[in-house]
Design an enzyme around this catalytic site. Structure first.
Site, PDB file in Angstrom:
ATOM      1  N   ALA A  63      37.087  46.243  42.210  1.00  0.00           N
ATOM      2  CA  ALA A  63      36.208  46.871  41.045  1.00  0.00           C
ATOM      3  C   ALA A  63      36.925  46.619  39.815  1.00  0.00           C
ATOM      4  O   ALA A  63      38.103  46.592  39.669  1.00  0.00           O
ATOM      5  CB  ALA A  63      35.945  48.357  41.377  1.00  0.00           C
ATOM      6  N   GLY A 108      37.308  47.207  46.011  1.00  0.00           N
ATOM      7  CA  GLY A 108      35.781  46.960  46.318  1.00  0.00           C
ATOM      8  C   GLY A 108      35.605  45.583  46.910  1.00  0.00           C
ATOM      9  O   GLY A 108      34.600  45.278  47.444  1.00  0.00           O
TER      10      GLY A 108
HETATM   11  C1  HXC Z   1      39.932  44.195  36.547  1.00  0.00           C
HETATM   12  C2  HXC Z   1      41.305  42.469  37.184  1.00  0.00           C
HETATM   13  C3  HXC Z   1      41.400  42.879  38.415  1.00  0.00           C
HETATM   14  C4  HXC Z   1      40.546  44.183  38.730  1.00  0.00           C
HETATM   15  C5  HXC Z   1      42.679  41.129  38.400  1.00  0.00           C
HETATM   16  N1  HXC Z   1      42.041  41.215  37.311  1.00  0.00           N
HETATM   17  N2  HXC Z   1      42.270  42.110  39.137  1.00  0.00           N
HETATM   18  N3  HXC Z   1      40.535  42.933  36.067  1.00  0.00           N
HETATM   19  N4  HXC Z   1      39.790  44.736  37.646  1.00  0.00           N
HETATM   20  N5  HXC Z   1      40.537  44.639  39.808  1.00  0.00           N
HETATM   21  C6  HXC Z   1      42.280  40.374  36.027  1.00  0.00           C
HETATM   22  C7  HXC Z   1      43.682  40.601  35.693  1.00  0.00           C
HETATM   23  O1  HXC Z   1      43.748  41.791  34.684  1.00  0.00           O
HETATM   24  C8  HXC Z   1      43.856  39.285  34.822  1.00  0.00           C
HETATM   25  O2  HXC Z   1      43.368  39.341  33.578  1.00  0.00           O
HETATM   26  C9  HXC Z   1      43.373  38.169  35.497  1.00  0.00           C
HETATM   27  O3  HXC Z   1      42.335  38.917  36.442  1.00  0.00           O
HETATM   28  C10 HXC Z   1      44.193  37.368  36.703  1.00  0.00           C
HETATM   29  O4  HXC Z   1      44.934  38.674  37.498  1.00  0.00           O
HETATM   30  P1  HXC Z   1      46.704  38.661  37.346  1.00  0.00           P
HETATM   31  O5  HXC Z   1      47.163  40.142  37.648  1.00  0.00           O
HETATM   32  O6  HXC Z   1      47.023  38.183  36.220  1.00  0.00           O
HETATM   33  O7  HXC Z   1      46.960  37.567  38.542  1.00  0.00           O
HETATM   34  P2  HXC Z   1      48.146  37.908  39.668  1.00  0.00           P
HETATM   35  O8  HXC Z   1      49.394  38.293  38.907  1.00  0.00           O
HETATM   36  O9  HXC Z   1      48.259  36.595  40.560  1.00  0.00           O
HETATM   37  O10 HXC Z   1      47.806  39.327  40.574  1.00  0.00           O
HETATM   38  C11 HXC Z   1      46.643  39.098  41.519  1.00  0.00           C
HETATM   39  C12 HXC Z   1      46.516  40.525  41.836  1.00  0.00           C
HETATM   40  C13 HXC Z   1      46.384  41.451  40.719  1.00  0.00           C
HETATM   41  C14 HXC Z   1      47.708  41.122  42.747  1.00  0.00           C
HETATM   42  C15 HXC Z   1      45.153  40.612  42.689  1.00  0.00           C
HETATM   43  O11 HXC Z   1      45.388  41.062  39.614  1.00  0.00           O
HETATM   44  C16 HXC Z   1      46.081  42.814  41.000  1.00  0.00           C
HETATM   45  O12 HXC Z   1      46.875  43.716  41.658  1.00  0.00           O
HETATM   46  N6  HXC Z   1      44.745  43.061  40.676  1.00  0.00           N
HETATM   47  C17 HXC Z   1      44.285  44.651  41.066  1.00  0.00           C
HETATM   48  C18 HXC Z   1      43.823  44.912  42.210  1.00  0.00           C
HETATM   49  C19 HXC Z   1      43.191  46.156  42.427  1.00  0.00           C
HETATM   50  O13 HXC Z   1      43.844  47.184  42.072  1.00  0.00           O
HETATM   51  N7  HXC Z   1      42.031  46.307  43.007  1.00  0.00           N
HETATM   52  C20 HXC Z   1      41.287  47.694  43.486  1.00  0.00           C
HETATM   53  C21 HXC Z   1      40.565  48.115  42.059  1.00  0.00           C
HETATM   54  S1  HXC Z   1      39.993  49.848  42.427  1.00  0.00           S
HETATM   55  P3  HXC Z   1      43.645  38.858  32.294  1.00  0.00           P
HETATM   56  O14 HXC Z   1      42.833  39.009  31.161  1.00  0.00           O
HETATM   57  O15 HXC Z   1      45.064  39.694  32.008  1.00  0.00           O
HETATM   58  O16 HXC Z   1      44.380  37.207  32.524  1.00  0.00           O
HETATM   59  C22 HXC Z   1      38.568  49.241  43.361  1.00  0.00           C
HETATM   60  C23 HXC Z   1      37.759  50.774  43.616  1.00  0.00           C
HETATM   61  C24 HXC Z   1      36.659  50.278  44.699  1.00  0.00           C
HETATM   62  O17 HXC Z   1      38.349  48.579  43.578  1.00  0.00           O
HETATM   63  C25 HXC Z   1      35.837  51.646  44.635  1.00  0.00           C
HETATM   64  C26 HXC Z   1      34.458  51.664  44.354  1.00  0.00           C
HETATM   65  C27 HXC Z   1      33.745  50.407  44.453  1.00  0.00           C
END
Ligand code: HXC
Length: 257
Positions: A63, A108
Site C-alpha cells: 500500500a 498489500g
Molecule cells: C509508497 C513506495 C513504496 C510504498 C516503494 N516506494 N515502496 N512508496 N509506498 N509501499 C517508493 C519509494 O519511496 C521510492 O520513491 C521508490 O518507490 C523506489 O523505492 P526505493 O525505496 O528507493 O527502492 P529500493 O531502495 O530498491 O527499495 C525497495 C524496497 C523499499 C525494499 C521495496 O522501497 C521498501 O521497503 N518499500 C516499502 C515496502 C513496504 O513497507 N510495504 C508495505 C506497505 S504497508 P522515491 O520517490 O523516493 O523515488 C502495506 C499495508 C497493506 O502494504 C494493508 C492494507 C492493504
C-alpha cells in the site's frame, strides 16, 4: 498516465500494474483503475481468464505509505473503511485470475497476489508482510491467507519479523504454485492463462467455487458441494462436447455454455 494497462490477448485479459517509479505502490487511484479493469474483463464474454502482473522490479511494493501516512486517526480510517474498502474486488471475480510476480510483492502487494487464484513467480520474486516495520499490520487478508497457505509458523514468523522470502521458499510453503526462470515468467504465465481460458468457462467457474469452498467448510460438506457441482456439469453442452471430442480423437470446441 494509466496506472493499470489492460490488453486482451486471445481470451486472456492481461492487466499490468503501472506505477513503476513507486514500485507499483498501491494507492486509491490505482485500486480504482484495477477494479474497473476487472469489472470490464468479467463482463467481456470473449475473456476466459485474467492475468495480473507488474514489471520486472515489482509486482507491487505494498500500500502507498505516503497515502496512508496522511490518515490521522482511528475514527477516520475506521469510519471511512479507508484502504480496505474496495481492495478485495479480485476475490469476487468469477473468472480465473492468475498473478505473475516478478520482483517485490510486499505488504498489500503480497496480499493482492494471494487474493488471486494462484501465483506464478519468477526466480527473482520476493514476498513479505513487512507492515510491522512501519508500525502497522496486514490489513487486506495477509495474516489470514498467509496462515491458510503456509501454516501458523510461517505466517507468524513472516508477519512478526517482516522479513522477505524468495520465490523458492514461497513455493515450498504454498504461497506460490510454480517458480519459473525470471526471463520466462511473462511467456509461461500467458501460456498458462491461455490454456485455462481455452477450457469451458462455466466449468472453470465451478472449479473455483469448489476449491474455494475447501477454505470455508468442513470436509464432508465440501465433498458434497463438489459432488453436486460435478453433477451440474452434466447440464452443460461443453461437458457433452468435451467427452465426445475425446472419443472422436479431436480437440473440443467449447461454447462456454
Ligand atoms: C509508497 C513506495 C513504496 C510504498 C516503494 N516506494 N515502496 N512508496 N509506498 N509501499 C517508493 C519509494 O519511496 C521510492 O520513491 C521508490 O518507490 C523506489 O523505492 P526505493 O525505496 O528507493 O527502492 P529500493 O531502495 O530498491 O527499495 C525497495 C524496497 C523499499 C525494499 C521495496 O522501497 C521498501 O521497503 N518499500 C516499502 C515496502 C513496504 O513497507 N510495504 C508495505 C506497505 S504497508 P522515491 O520517490 O523516493 O523515488 C502495506 C499495508 C497493506 O502494504 C494493508 C492494507 C492493504
Amino acid at each position: 498516465m494509466a496506472l493499470v494497462l489492460a490488453e486482451n490477448i486471445g481470451r486472456v485479459a492481461l492487466l499490468r500494474l503501472n506505477r513503476p517509479k513507486k514500485l507499483n505502490a498501491l494507492n486509491a487511484a490505482l485500486i480504482g483503475e484495477l477494479n474497473a479493469a476487472l469489472d470490464k474483463a468479467e463482463a467481456d464474454e470473449k475473456i476466459g481468464a485474467i492475468l495480473l502482473t507488474g514489471n520486472e522490479r515489482a509486482f507491487a511494493a505494498g500500500a502507498d505509505i505516503g497515502e496512508m501516512e496522511k490518515i490521522k486517526n482511528y475514527a477516520e480510517v475506521c469510519e471511512e473503511n479507508l484502504i480496505t474498502r474496495d481492495w478485495e474486488r479480485v476475490t469476487q471475480c468469477r473468472k480465473p485470475v492468475i498473478a505473475a510476480v516478478s520482483g517485490y510483492a510486499l505488504g498489500g502487494g503480497c496480499e493482492l497476489a494471494m487474493m488471486c487464484d494462484f501465483v506464478l513467480a519468477g526466480t527473482d520474486a520476493m514476498f513479505s508482510q513487512p507492515e510491522i516495520i512501519i508500525g502497522t499490520m496486514p490489513g487486506a487478508g495477509g495474516s489470514q491467507r498467509f496462515a491458510r497457505a503456509a501454516g501458523k509458523a510461517k505466517a507468524m514468523e513472516m508477519c512478526l519479523s517482516g522479513r522477505m522470502m524468495d520465490a523458492k521458499e514461497a513455493e515450498r510453503c504454498g504461497i506460490v504454485a510454480r517458480v519459473v526462470p525470471a526471463g520466462s515468467l511473462q511467456r509461461v504465465a500467458l501460456e498458462t492463462a491461455q490454456k485455462i481460458a481455452s477450457h469451458s468457462l462455466p466449468v472453470a467457474r465451478m472449479i473455483k467455487e469448489s476449491v474455494n469452498a475447501a477454505f470455508e467448510t468442513h470436509l464432508s460438506a465440501g465433498v458434497q458441494f463438489e459432488r453436486r457441482l460435478f453433477h451440474s456439469t452434466f447440464a452443460l453442452a461443453d461437458r457433452a462436447e468435451g467427452m465426445r471430442a475425446f472419443l472422436q480423437k479431436r480437440k473440443p470446441k467449447f461454447k462456454h455454455k
